[in-house]
Design an enzyme around this catalytic site. Structure first.
Site, PDB file in Angstrom:
ATOM      1  N   CYS A 153      19.043  33.879  17.223  1.00 37.61           N
ATOM      2  CA  CYS A 153      18.794  32.696  16.376  1.00 37.61           C
ATOM      3  C   CYS A 153      18.309  31.524  17.210  1.00 37.61           C
ATOM      4  O   CYS A 153      17.446  30.753  16.779  1.00 37.61           O
ATOM      5  CB  CYS A 153      20.070  32.296  15.630  1.00 37.61           C
ATOM      6  SG  CYS A 153      20.760  33.618  14.639  1.00 37.61           S
ATOM      7  N   ASP A 210       5.360  24.902  -5.221  1.00 38.16           N
ATOM      8  CA  ASP A 210       5.751  24.392  -6.542  1.00 38.16           C
ATOM      9  C   ASP A 210       7.132  24.909  -6.933  1.00 38.16           C
ATOM     10  O   ASP A 210       7.354  25.257  -8.101  1.00 38.16           O
ATOM     11  CB  ASP A 210       4.739  24.799  -7.627  1.00 38.16           C
ATOM     12  CG  ASP A 210       3.424  24.063  -7.493  1.00 38.16           C
ATOM     13  OD1 ASP A 210       3.438  22.914  -7.022  1.00 38.16           O
ATOM     14  OD2 ASP A 210       2.391  24.668  -7.844  1.00 38.16           O
TER      15      ASP A 210
HETATM   16  C1  BEZ Z   1      21.781  36.720  17.254  1.00 37.96           C
HETATM   17  O1  BEZ Z   1      21.296  35.714  16.756  1.00 37.96           O
HETATM   18  O2  BEZ Z   1      21.598  37.020  18.428  1.00 37.96           O
HETATM   19  C2  BEZ Z   1      22.628  37.640  16.421  1.00 37.96           C
HETATM   20  C3  BEZ Z   1      23.397  37.151  15.390  1.00 37.96           C
HETATM   21  C4  BEZ Z   1      24.188  38.026  14.665  1.00 37.96           C
HETATM   22  C5  BEZ Z   1      24.162  39.371  14.943  1.00 37.96           C
HETATM   23  C6  BEZ Z   1      23.356  39.866  15.952  1.00 37.96           C
HETATM   24  C7  BEZ Z   1      22.567  38.993  16.704  1.00 37.96           C
END
Ligand code: BEZ
Length: 221
Positions: free
Chosen positions: A45, A135
């Protein structure tokens, strides 16, 4: 409720890193991408949200508003943004888009939970969903599991395809990039296609002898 193409995105009141939003007011009639991530302070992430931030100007040029989403608090997002900026070499304190502090109920309602990935309490986290809206309506969605990071160039590519195909009566083939040939949509008869596409179109010769593959130069270039 899972969102289907053409559905209006529900009008939630969202707490975000840039304040409280009435989502529909924030969206207006703009293009927007709402994308969820499993959790703050996780490795993939951190790369994804940084990669989106790096390309925020490219999305802006396309008129696309960006907004992240997970079931973490605003203060968690705020702390994590500093890590995202640091890890991805971004300017500090200028994170270019808001992140929603969502709820499990919303995430469940929108079909965003990944049953294979759970938090410390054993509850499913949000998957890597992408909702492309215009929209307030769903134009495209992508759903990746927590373990596979998204390709941000692909998000830009699909927005370019959506914007072109909303304007012109073409569809974009596999791996299309702007400037590549497009396909005349099947409901357009040849006579109409001749008028619509002054640069012309070519029809592929096929074993079936059916004339359904008609290529025309990208009408926007
Ligand atoms: C990650 O962002 O690395 C991750 C998050 C949850 C499960 C596996 C990877």
């Amino acid at each position: 409720m899972s969102l289907k193409l053409g559905d209006t995105f529900p009008n939630y009141k969202f707490q975000t890193t840039q304040g409280e939003f009435n989502f529909h007011d924030w969206l207006g009639d703009s293009w927007a991408i709402l994308f969820s991530h499993p959790a703050d302070y996780t490795p993939v992430c951190t790369t994804e949200l940084g990669a989106v931030a790096k390309q925020a100007e490219d999305f802006k040029k396309l008129g696309v508003k960006l907004i992240g989403y997970s079931i973490d608090t605003v203060s968690s997002h705020e702390g994590w943004i500093k890590d995202i900026e640091h890890y991805n070499g971004l300017a500090c304190g200028k994170f270019p888009y808001p992140i929603i502090a969502g709820s499990r109920k919303q995430a469940a309602d929108l079909g965003m939970l990944d049953p294979d990935e759970v938090d410390k309490a054993g509850l499913p986290v949000t998957a890597r969903c992408v909702f492309v809206l215009k929209d307030k309506k769903l134009k495209l969605s992508l759903l990746y599991p927590a373990t596979t990071g998204r390709n941000i160039a692909e998000l830009l590519r699909v927005v370019k395809s959506l914007q072109l195909t909303m304007e012109k009566k073409v569809a974009t083939p596999a791996n299309w990039q702007p400037g590549d040939k497009c396909m005349v949509i099947p409901s357009i008869k040849d006579d109409e296609a001749k008028k619509l596409f002054p640069k012309g179109f070519e029809t592929a010769k096929l074993p079936s002898e059916k004339a359904y593959i008609r290529l025309t130069p990208d009408p926007s270039s």
